[in-house]
Design an enzyme around this catalytic site. Structure first.
Site, PDB file in Angstrom:
ATOM      1  N   ASP A  51       0.710  -1.099   0.045  1.00 58.01           N
ATOM      2  CA  ASP A  51       0.114   0.016   0.101  1.00 58.01           C
ATOM      3  C   ASP A  51       0.968   1.296   0.016  1.00 58.01           C
ATOM      4  O   ASP A  51       1.235   1.679   0.863  1.00 58.01           O
ATOM      5  CB  ASP A  51      -0.890  -0.073   1.302  1.00 58.01           C
ATOM      6  CG  ASP A  51      -1.768   1.301   1.424  1.00 58.01           C
ATOM      7  OD1 ASP A  51      -1.798   2.064   0.525  1.00 58.01           O
ATOM      8  OD2 ASP A  51      -2.560   1.291   2.305  1.00 58.01           O
ATOM      9  N   GLU A 130      31.126  10.690   6.884  1.00 59.53           N
ATOM     10  CA  GLU A 130      31.659  10.203   8.285  1.00 59.53           C
ATOM     11  C   GLU A 130      30.321  10.797   8.931  1.00 59.53           C
ATOM     12  O   GLU A 130      30.113  12.125   9.514  1.00 59.53           O
ATOM     13  CB  GLU A 130      32.743  11.433   8.507  1.00 59.53           C
ATOM     14  CG  GLU A 130      34.074  11.170   7.537  1.00 59.53           C
ATOM     15  CD  GLU A 130      35.044  12.150   7.727  1.00 59.53           C
ATOM     16  OE1 GLU A 130      34.897  13.024   8.880  1.00 59.53           O
ATOM     17  OE2 GLU A 130      36.121  12.097   7.130  1.00 59.53           O
ATOM     18  N   GLU A 132      28.459  11.231  12.248  1.00 59.88           N
ATOM     19  CA  GLU A 132      28.559  11.348  13.744  1.00 59.88           C
ATOM     20  C   GLU A 132      27.065  11.033  14.372  1.00 59.88           C
ATOM     21  O   GLU A 132      25.960  11.072  13.765  1.00 59.88           O
ATOM     22  CB  GLU A 132      28.865  12.687  14.199  1.00 59.88           C
ATOM     23  CG  GLU A 132      30.263  13.049  13.713  1.00 59.88           C
ATOM     24  CD  GLU A 132      30.801  14.695  13.866  1.00 59.88           C
ATOM     25  OE1 GLU A 132      32.015  14.759  13.614  1.00 59.88           O
ATOM     26  OE2 GLU A 132      29.621  15.053  13.982  1.00 59.88           O
ATOM     27  N   GLU A 212      33.520  11.368  19.883  1.00 62.10           N
ATOM     28  CA  GLU A 212      33.565  12.555  19.080  1.00 62.10           C
ATOM     29  C   GLU A 212      33.632  13.672  20.125  1.00 62.10           C
ATOM     30  O   GLU A 212      33.757  13.451  21.459  1.00 62.10           O
ATOM     31  CB  GLU A 212      32.354  12.923  18.002  1.00 62.10           C
ATOM     32  CG  GLU A 212      32.946  12.778  16.608  1.00 62.10           C
ATOM     33  CD  GLU A 212      33.850  13.737  16.266  1.00 62.10           C
ATOM     34  OE1 GLU A 212      33.854  14.809  17.013  1.00 62.10           O
ATOM     35  OE2 GLU A 212      34.264  13.333  15.190  1.00 62.10           O
ATOM     36  N   GLU A 220      31.871   8.662  16.259  1.00 61.86           N
ATOM     37  CA  GLU A 220      31.805   8.670  14.930  1.00 61.86           C
ATOM     38  C   GLU A 220      32.429   7.261  14.473  1.00 61.86           C
ATOM     39  O   GLU A 220      33.410   6.843  15.111  1.00 61.86           O
ATOM     40  CB  GLU A 220      32.874   9.823  14.120  1.00 61.86           C
ATOM     41  CG  GLU A 220      33.060   9.511  12.741  1.00 61.86           C
ATOM     42  CD  GLU A 220      33.741  10.829  12.439  1.00 61.86           C
ATOM     43  OE1 GLU A 220      33.506  12.064  12.589  1.00 61.86           O
ATOM     44  OE2 GLU A 220      34.742  10.780  11.466  1.00 61.86           O
ATOM     45  N   HIS A 269      30.339  14.925   7.401  1.00 62.84           N
ATOM     46  CA  HIS A 269      31.183  15.414   6.407  1.00 62.84           C
ATOM     47  C   HIS A 269      31.346  14.416   5.288  1.00 62.84           C
ATOM     48  O   HIS A 269      31.485  13.254   5.689  1.00 62.84           O
ATOM     49  CB  HIS A 269      32.772  15.635   7.138  1.00 62.84           C
ATOM     50  CG  HIS A 269      32.548  16.413   8.131  1.00 62.84           C
ATOM     51  ND1 HIS A 269      33.595  16.268   9.069  1.00 62.84           N
ATOM     52  CD2 HIS A 269      31.940  17.422   8.473  1.00 62.84           C
ATOM     53  CE1 HIS A 269      33.371  17.194  10.094  1.00 62.84           C
ATOM     54  NE2 HIS A 269      32.327  18.024   9.777  1.00 62.84           N
ATOM     55  N   ARG A 339      38.840  23.693   8.720  1.00 60.56           N
ATOM     56  CA  ARG A 339      37.463  22.951   8.996  1.00 60.56           C
ATOM     57  C   ARG A 339      36.606  23.936   9.284  1.00 60.56           C
ATOM     58  O   ARG A 339      35.342  23.455   9.402  1.00 60.56           O
ATOM     59  CB  ARG A 339      38.022  22.099  10.220  1.00 60.56           C
ATOM     60  CG  ARG A 339      38.896  20.898   9.868  1.00 60.56           C
ATOM     61  CD  ARG A 339      39.336  20.080  10.954  1.00 60.56           C
ATOM     62  NE  ARG A 339      40.502  19.110  10.607  1.00 60.56           N
ATOM     63  CZ  ARG A 339      40.263  18.083  10.194  1.00 60.56           C
ATOM     64  NH1 ARG A 339      38.881  17.447  10.063  1.00 60.56           N
ATOM     65  NH2 ARG A 339      41.057  17.206   9.950  1.00 60.56           N
ATOM     66  N   GLU A 358      35.702  17.214   0.291  1.00 66.58           N
ATOM     67  CA  GLU A 358      34.951  17.244   1.613  1.00 66.58           C
ATOM     68  C   GLU A 358      33.989  18.000   1.506  1.00 66.58           C
ATOM     69  O   GLU A 358      34.322  19.462   1.966  1.00 66.58           O
ATOM     70  CB  GLU A 358      35.944  17.021   2.571  1.00 66.58           C
ATOM     71  CG  GLU A 358      35.121  16.652   3.946  1.00 66.58           C
ATOM     72  CD  GLU A 358      36.114  17.066   5.215  1.00 66.58           C
ATOM     73  OE1 GLU A 358      35.564  16.636   6.431  1.00 66.58           O
ATOM     74  OE2 GLU A 358      37.266  17.163   4.989  1.00 66.58           O
ATOM     75  N   ARG A 360      31.490  19.611   4.052  1.00 68.14           N
ATOM     76  CA  ARG A 360      31.387  19.570   5.562  1.00 68.14           C
ATOM     77  C   ARG A 360      30.014  19.805   6.082  1.00 68.14           C
ATOM     78  O   ARG A 360      29.684  19.710   7.202  1.00 68.14           O
ATOM     79  CB  ARG A 360      32.517  20.356   6.196  1.00 68.14           C
ATOM     80  CG  ARG A 360      33.724  19.892   5.866  1.00 68.14           C
ATOM     81  CD  ARG A 360      34.707  20.519   6.523  1.00 68.14           C
ATOM     82  NE  ARG A 360      34.994  20.597   7.868  1.00 68.14           N
ATOM     83  CZ  ARG A 360      35.367  19.717   8.670  1.00 68.14           C
ATOM     84  NH1 ARG A 360      35.943  18.656   8.109  1.00 68.14           N
ATOM     85  NH2 ARG A 360      35.349  19.954   9.915  1.00 68.14           N
TER      86      ARG A 360
END
Length: 470
Positions: A51, A130, A132, A212, A220, A269, A339, A358, A360
Site C-alpha cells: 500500500d 563521516e 556522527e 567525538e 563517529e 562530512h 575546517r 569534502e 562539510r
C-alpha cells in the site's frame, strides 16, 4: 549476484524468512517479511505488492497499489533477528506501467550514477560519509497541546558529575572535550567495536571509530568510500546496525543533528571523488594538488549549497547546528586544511588516488540516496559550466574582521530558507531527469506541511522562560 545465486545464498545460510526493505521519501527504512518459500526467481521480476498510500510522501489512496522488486545484488543475512533471515533491498515500481517510481529515493540515486556515465565526466562517483551520532542511556519527550518537554540522560553527560550513582566514578567529558579521550573517559569503546565488527561481517568496510567532541556519548564510525548507490544502501545498514547494537545494550542511538544545547552537534562530512577509466578525475596540479575539474566541482557545490541543504540538512533541527559563529561549517568557502569552511580538500596524502572534495555542511539526518545524488549533480554542474570557486580561504573564518566576514556567504539559517533556495535553484537537479519536478515539489510540500508548520505552530519551552512574565 543473480537471482539463482540469491536462492543458493539463502539455502547456504539456512534462511527461514525473507525480509524486503526500501526507503520511504523522508529517509526511513520500511520492511515486510515473508516465509523463505516465497523467494523464487520470479519475484525478482514480479515483486511484492504493498500500500503506497501508507508510505510518507508517496501515493494518494485512490492510486495506492505499488510493487517492491528485490535487487539480487543487495542480499545480506540480518544480524539481529532470532530466526535466520535473508534481507534484500527493493526498488519501487508502478504495477500498471511497470515503470520505476519517480519518488523512490533509490531510483534517483541510480539515475544520478547513470547521468554521470552519460555525461562523459566520469564513470564512478565515490562517496565517503563521516556520520556522527550520539549514544544515550535514556531519552524522554512529549509534545501536547498544553505541554512539551524532552529529557536526555547519559552516564557520560557532563551534567551528571554531581549525581548520586552509588558510586559516581566521574570521568564524564566536559563540553567540547570529548574528542579522542581514552577509557575510562570514553565509555563506549566496546559498543562501538561491536558495531564495527557487525558492519564488517555484513561486508561494509570500516576505516576507524572514535569518541567525538561532545559530551554524553557522541561518536563517529567511518566507512570506506564506495560508489554512490552502494554507499547509499550502506548508510541505511549503518544506521540500522548502530541502533540495534545500542538497543540490545539498553542504550539508544540518535542521528539527530543537534540534540544537546551548548555542545557540538552531529555532522556528516561527505567526501566525493569522480573517477574515469580507472583514473582519478580530481587529481592535478592546481591548488592543493587537485585538478581544474575538482575546483569547478567545488564551485558547483558553493553555488548550489543553499539548495543542496534542502536534502543534505533536511530537518528543522539541522539548523540548530548550522548557526554562524559556532562550530558548524556554514561559510560558503573552500580551503585545503581549514575546517571552518563548507568545502575542504583533505591533505592527509599526496597520492592522486586520495584527491577528493569534502563537503562539510551535511548532517546524518539526511536520506543518503537523495543527498549524495544532489551533491553529485552540483559537482557535475560546476564542471559542465566551469564554475570558478574563487580564491581559497585559508584563514580562520571565525577570526575574520566583520567587514571581511560579511563578504563570505552562509548556508541557510532554517529549513524554510533551504526549501526556498531549492524552489529558486533546482534546474541543475533536473538534468538527465535525475530528480523530477514532481519529486522536488513533493519534497518541499512534505517538509513544509509535516515538519516546518508543526514546529512553527507550537510554543517552545524556552519561550516561557523568556516571555511568560511580559
Amino acid at each position: 549476484m543473480k537471482p539463482k545465486d540469491v536462492l543458493e545464498f539463502a539455502k547456504e545460510n539456512g534462511a527461514k524468512m525473507l525480509d524486503i526493505r526500501f526507503m520511504d521519501f523522508p529517509g526511513t527504512w520500511q520492511h515486510c517479511s515473508f516465509p523463505i518459500a516465497e523467494l523464487t526467481e520470479s519475484v525478482f521480476e514480479d515483486g511484492f505488492g504493498f500500500d503506497g498510500s501508507s508510505i510518507r510522501g508517496w501515493q494518494p489512496i485512490n492510486a495506492s497499489d505499488m510493487l517492491v522488486t528485490p535487487e539480487p545484488g543487495t542480499a545480506k543475512m540480518d544480524p539481529f533477528f532470532k530466526e535466520p533471515t535473508l534481507v534484500l533491498i527493493g526498488n519501487i515500481t508502478d504495477p500498471i506501467t511497470r515503470e520505476p517510481y519517480s519518488r523512490d529515493p533509490r531510483y534517483i540515486a541510480k539515475k544520478a550514477e547513470a547521468y554521470l556515465k552519460s555525461s562523459g565526466i566520469g564513470d564512478t562517483a565515490f562517496i565517503g560519509p563521516e556520520a556522527e551520532f550520539f549514544i544515550f542511556d535514556d531519552i524522554r519527550f512529549e509534545s501536547k497541546g498544553h505541554s512539551a518537554f524532552y529529557a536526555i540522560d547519559s552516564i557520560e553527560g557532563t551534567w551528571n558529575t554531581g549525581r548520586e550513582e552509588g558510586p559516581n566514578l566521574g570521568y564524564k567529558p566536559r563540553p567540547k572535550e570529548g574528542y579522542f579521550p581514552a577509557p575510562p573517559m570514553d565509555k563506549y569503546q566496546d559498543i562501538r567495536t561491536e558495531m564495527v565488527l557487525i558492519l564488517e561481517a555484513l561486508g561494509i568496510n570500516i576505516e576507524a571509530h572514535h569518541h567525538e567532541v561532545a559530551t554524553a556519548g557522541q561518536a563517529e564510525i567511518d566507512m570506506r568510500f564506495k560508489p554512490l548507490l552502494e554507499m547509499s544502501d550502506q548508510l541505511k545498514w549503518f544506521k540500522y546496525v548502530l541502533k540495534n547494537v545500542a538497543y540490545r545494550h539498553n542504550k539508544t542511538v540518535t542521528f539527530m543533528p543537534k540534540p544537546i544545547f551548548e555542545d557540538n552537534g552531529s555532522g556528516m562530512h561527505t567526501h566525493i571523488s569522480i573517477w574515469k577509466d580507472g583514473s582519478p578525475v580530481f587529481a592535478g596540479d592546481q591548488y592543493a594538488g587537485v585538478s581544474r575539474e575538482a575546483l569547478y566541482g567545488i564551485g558547483g557545490i558553493l553555488k548550489h549549497c543553499k539548495a543542496l541543504c534542502a536534502f543534505t540538512n533536511p530537518t528543522t533541527n539541522s539548523y540548530k547546528r548550522l548557526v554562524p559563529g559556532f562550530e558548524a561549517p556554514v561559510n560558503l568557502a573552500y580551503s585545503s586544511r581549514n575546517r571552518s569552511a563548507a568545502v575542504r580538500i583533505p591533505m592527509y596524502s599526496d597520492s592522486p588516488k586520495a584527491k577528493r572534495i569534502e563537503f562539510r555542511t551535511p548532517d546524518p539526518s539526511c536520506n543518503g540516496y537523495l543527498a549524495f545524488s544532489a551533491i553529485l549533480m552540483a559537482v557535475m554542474d560546476g564542471i559542465q559550466n566551469k564554475i570558478d570557486p574563487g580564491d581559497p580561504l585559508d584563514k580562520n573564518i571565525y577570526d575574520l574582521p566583520p567587514e571581511e566576514l560579511a563578504e563570505v556567504e552562509s548556508a541557510p539559517g532554517s529549513l524554510d530558507q533551504a526549501l526556498d533556495a531549492l524552489k529558486a535553484d533546482s534546474e541543475f537537479l533536473l538534468k538527465g531527469e535525475v530528480f523530477t519536478q514532481d519529486a522536488i515539489d513533493k519534497w518541499i510540500e512534505y517538509k513544509t506541511e509535516s515538519e516546518i508548520n508543526p514546529i512553527r505552530l507550537r510554543p517552545h519551552p524556552h519561550e516561557f522562560y523568556l516571555y511568560y512574565d511580559i
